[in-house]
Design an enzyme around this catalytic site. Sequence first.
Site, short mmCIF file in Angstrom:
data_model
loop_
_atom_site.label_atom_id
_atom_site.label_comp_id
_atom_site.label_asym_id
_atom_site.label_seq_id
_atom_site.Cartn_x
_atom_site.Cartn_y
_atom_site.Cartn_z
N SER A 56 0.86 -1.19 0.00
CA SER A 56 0.00 0.00 0.00
C SER A 56 0.89 1.24 0.00
O SER A 56 2.10 1.14 0.26
CB SER A 56 -0.89 0.01 1.24
OG SER A 56 -0.10 0.24 2.40
N ASP A 93 -0.94 -1.40 -4.06
CA ASP A 93 -2.31 -1.61 -3.60
C ASP A 93 -2.98 -0.25 -3.39
O ASP A 93 -2.42 0.63 -2.72
CB ASP A 93 -2.24 -2.39 -2.27
CG ASP A 93 -3.56 -2.96 -1.84
OD1 ASP A 93 -4.45 -3.17 -2.70
OD2 ASP A 93 -3.71 -3.23 -0.63
N ASP A 115 -7.02 3.22 -7.83
CA ASP A 115 -8.33 3.09 -7.20
C ASP A 115 -9.08 4.42 -7.26
O ASP A 115 -8.92 5.28 -6.39
CB ASP A 115 -8.15 2.63 -5.75
CG ASP A 115 -9.47 2.47 -5.02
OD1 ASP A 115 -10.53 2.72 -5.64
OD2 ASP A 115 -9.45 2.08 -3.84
N GLU A 145 -10.87 -0.26 -10.18
CA GLU A 145 -11.94 -0.68 -9.25
C GLU A 145 -13.24 0.04 -9.56
O GLU A 145 -13.26 1.25 -9.80
CB GLU A 145 -11.52 -0.41 -7.78
CG GLU A 145 -12.61 -0.84 -6.79
CD GLU A 145 -12.16 -0.86 -5.32
OE1 GLU A 145 -10.96 -1.00 -5.06
OE2 GLU A 145 -13.04 -0.75 -4.44
N GLY A 190 -10.29 -4.81 6.65
CA GLY A 190 -10.14 -4.82 8.10
C GLY A 190 -10.73 -6.06 8.76
O GLY A 190 -11.11 -7.03 8.10
N SER A 235 -9.93 -11.28 3.86
CA SER A 235 -9.44 -12.04 5.02
C SER A 235 -10.61 -12.76 5.68
O SER A 235 -11.74 -12.26 5.70
CB SER A 235 -8.78 -11.10 6.05
OG SER A 235 -7.48 -10.78 5.61
N ASN A 275 -7.14 -10.58 -2.25
CA ASN A 275 -6.28 -9.73 -1.41
C ASN A 275 -6.42 -10.09 0.06
O ASN A 275 -7.54 -10.11 0.60
CB ASN A 275 -6.70 -8.27 -1.57
CG ASN A 275 -6.25 -7.67 -2.87
OD1 ASN A 275 -5.82 -8.37 -3.79
ND2 ASN A 275 -6.34 -6.35 -2.97
N ILE A 276 -5.28 -10.32 0.69
CA ILE A 276 -5.28 -10.69 2.12
C ILE A 276 -4.22 -9.89 2.87
O ILE A 276 -3.03 -9.99 2.58
CB ILE A 276 -5.03 -12.21 2.27
CG1 ILE A 276 -6.18 -12.99 1.62
CG2 ILE A 276 -4.89 -12.60 3.75
CD1 ILE A 276 -5.86 -14.41 1.25
N ASP A 277 -4.66 -9.10 3.81
CA ASP A 277 -3.77 -8.32 4.66
C ASP A 277 -4.10 -8.59 6.13
O ASP A 277 -3.24 -9.01 6.92
CB ASP A 277 -3.93 -6.83 4.33
CG ASP A 277 -2.90 -5.97 5.05
OD1 ASP A 277 -2.15 -6.50 5.88
OD2 ASP A 277 -2.85 -4.75 4.80
P1 13P Z 1 -8.35 -7.55 4.29
O1 13P Z 1 -8.40 -6.37 5.21
O2 13P Z 1 -9.62 -8.31 4.31
O3 13P Z 1 -7.17 -8.42 4.53
O4 13P Z 1 -8.21 -6.96 2.78
C1 13P Z 1 -6.98 -6.53 2.30
C2 13P Z 1 -7.07 -5.80 1.01
O5 13P Z 1 -8.08 -5.79 0.34
C3 13P Z 1 -5.87 -5.09 0.55
O6 13P Z 1 -6.11 -4.35 -0.60
O1 G3H Z 2 -6.60 -2.19 1.66
C1 G3H Z 2 -5.84 -1.83 2.54
C2 G3H Z 2 -4.68 -2.69 2.92
O2 G3H Z 2 -5.04 -3.59 3.93
C3 G3H Z 2 -3.48 -1.85 3.28
O3 G3H Z 2 -3.62 -1.23 4.50
O4 G3H Z 2 -3.03 1.18 4.05
O5 G3H Z 2 -2.95 0.22 6.37
O6 G3H Z 2 -1.23 -0.42 4.69
P1 G3H Z 2 -2.67 0.02 4.93
ZN ZN Z 3 -8.03 -3.50 -0.77
#
Ligand code: 13P
Ligand code: G3H
Ligand code: ZN
Length: 330
Positions: A56, A93, A115, A145, A190, A235, A275-277
Amino acid sequence: MTDYKELGLVNTRDMFKQAMAGGYAIPAYNFNNMEQLQAIVIACAETKSPVILQVSSGARKYANQTLLKHLARGAVEIAKDMGSPIPIALHLDHGDKYELCVSCIETGFSSVMIDGSALPYEENLSLTKKVVDYAHQHDVTVEGELGVLAGIEDKVQHEKSHYTDPNQVEDFVKRTGVDSLAISIGTSHGAYKFKPKDCTRNAQGILVPPELRFDILDECARRLPGFPIVLHGSSSVVPEYVEMINRYGGKLDDAIGIPEEQLRRAARGSVCKINIDSDGRLAMTALIRKTLGESPKEFDPRKYLGPAREELIKLMKHKNEAVLGSAGKA
Ligand code: 13P
Ligand code: G3H
Ligand code: ZN
């Protein structure tokens, strides 16, 4: 100007073509630091999965763009050293500005997301097209998007989601030339994706969220045959990690994610990137809290970051093998 090919990276074009043909999705794992990156590469090399390293704009600032470039090159080298030279893309991202996308392309990214989803349709379209026109000159792929996800997207907090309108997708893809499209079908960013009042309880008393809007996904796929669709906010908010965090002093109430079965269903169809964060953040936090909770005298970061990294590897291998279906596809 650093060409991503010099770093050993690839863009997402072939990855998505193969994912579409094979009925699986490429994992896009966010990272901010060395341990997360090591875990992603080890998990994906061991499961022989192609992977998108996702950064990101906040992560880029945190990690430093020059260091990031060398980390990405290092990731490619580690995979080779492991005897598993998987395809690796470095992706921006939620890019929100043309200049940010250009800067990432100039420093070695092989793929960018622009985006413009919060903008009026025509503004999103012209911003996206401008990025595509620049990126394609450098053989960099672009994700756009349409539709808005609820939750936090970097600095922007959206209270409510707006599902993607399938009537817009063909026009958007045709006029912008994007290589993939993120859509909104009920996922969100989130750890708090659903309110408990909107969920039902299963026989074990576990909260089950409402199903994603597969009707919208199917209609988008019908309008864009063979075109890669992306799911953000995917997630699962693994309950074991939430429970571990809370057991060791955390306070995450009512954290609810996307059930794995629904992600499996999406990956089998036209969704080529997931996407998984948050799941990675939760796993890391859970193991750090547990380690320090059980060993309060410990102050060597390796002693708590090491177990966190091991858990991340386990989590990502599970996702590649049992959820996205990308294991063995590299
Ligand atoms: P999560 O918060 O569900 O992991 O999504 C991450 C994401 O979409 C990053 O672009
Ligand atoms: O979509 C958002 C991602 O989870 C990145 O999060 O901007 O806190 O790094 P961030
Ligand atoms: Zn995202």
